[in-house]
Scaffold this active site. Sequence first.
Site, short mmCIF file in Angstrom:
data_model
loop_
_atom_site.label_atom_id
_atom_site.label_comp_id
_atom_site.label_asym_id
_atom_site.label_seq_id
_atom_site.Cartn_x
_atom_site.Cartn_y
_atom_site.Cartn_z
N CYS A 102 -4.75 86.81 25.64
CA CYS A 102 -5.68 86.40 26.70
C CYS A 102 -6.99 85.96 26.03
O CYS A 102 -7.46 86.63 25.10
CB CYS A 102 -5.93 87.54 27.66
SG CYS A 102 -7.13 87.18 28.96
N LEU B 231 -10.73 88.48 11.48
CA LEU B 231 -11.44 89.32 10.52
C LEU B 231 -10.46 89.81 9.45
O LEU B 231 -9.31 90.08 9.75
CB LEU B 231 -12.06 90.53 11.22
CG LEU B 231 -13.18 90.25 12.22
CD1 LEU B 231 -13.55 91.51 12.98
CD2 LEU B 231 -14.42 89.70 11.51
N SER C 70 -3.96 91.30 26.68
CA SER C 70 -3.37 91.20 25.33
C SER C 70 -2.47 92.40 25.04
O SER C 70 -1.38 92.25 24.48
CB SER C 70 -4.47 91.11 24.27
OG SER C 70 -5.06 89.83 24.30
N LEU D 168 -16.37 90.97 17.86
CA LEU D 168 -17.49 90.63 17.00
C LEU D 168 -17.96 89.23 17.35
O LEU D 168 -17.15 88.31 17.49
CB LEU D 168 -17.10 90.69 15.52
CG LEU D 168 -18.32 90.66 14.60
CD1 LEU D 168 -18.87 92.08 14.41
CD2 LEU D 168 -17.99 90.05 13.25
N ASP E 116 -5.75 93.22 9.72
CA ASP E 116 -5.35 93.63 11.07
C ASP E 116 -4.06 94.45 11.12
O ASP E 116 -3.42 94.49 12.15
CB ASP E 116 -5.21 92.32 11.87
CG ASP E 116 -4.82 92.55 13.32
OD1 ASP E 116 -5.20 93.57 13.87
OD2 ASP E 116 -4.12 91.71 13.90
#
Length: 314
Positions: free
Chosen positions: A244, A171, A219, A160, A136
């Site tokens: 959020c 992820l 967010s 996802l 990320d």
Amino acid sequence: MQKMFNQASKYSQMIKQEALRLGFMSCGIAKADFLEEEAPRLENWLEANHHGEMAYMENYFDKRLDPRILVEGSKSIVSLTLNYFTEEKQIDINAPKISKYAYGMDYHSVIKDKLQELMAFIREEIGEVDGRCFVDSAPVMDKAWAQKAGLGWRGKNSNLISKQAGSFFFLAELIIDLELEYDNPFPTDHCGSCTRCIDACPTDAIIAPYTVDGSRCISYLTIELKNEIPAEFKGKMDNWMFGCDVCQDVCPWNRFSTVHQEENFTPKEDLLGLSKSDLIEMTDEVFKRVFKNSPVKRTKYNGLKRNIDFLQEP
């Protein structure tokens, strides 16, 4: 040729088994290639300014779409998921809210450690393999690769989603120069006619199915945005001070979420125990103590205070 295929299959199974042993929830593998379908989608999203002040999204366009440019010699993308779902909640129901993923230790360091262990395992068991770990924080289109690796589909909220586990997971990727056996892309979308995430979004950030205007997302407003939160969002923040969870909380697939087993994500009692008044009156010293090694540190004290103050203003 058959021998090479058998070897790739054997290595893939070894990597997947080790990933599960390390605590990852799932692991899939895709061939490192140009993301042809993503190119126009990303270009249109950027041109519409849906990234807001996230200028870094405009950078490394080529690398974002082709991992072979990002990691020289790369052949395979190993995509991984790590569960963070918890049923624990903040004690004071009136306190400004924090997204579930930020209850425990910063996921970047937790996942990076696991990825480095997985890379060490690959080198020890298979031989000289080069590559990089990603969590990320680099131009990697993680959701696209996870879908290509068969781990799920992208829902109408752009997250996802897995049929088995919902969407409360992180992820991560290993991009390596090793030929492996590749999984089939996840074949179908299972959102159907459901629009719960679109209907529930407090700031109308999901402007169309599968399209999120990032500049309207809570967010983004509470974490990425460095300037003042625009006045148009007054009364629309649903009491969120960091991140959020609304579009995930309402998603029917998250009835399959199970509580994570990752010790590092265990919520801090100090954090969950903060009352509304504790947060409104919070000092920099308390912020540093409660949010030490937490993703919430990213906003810094002044950023979190800005968010909390915005929620209180009429």
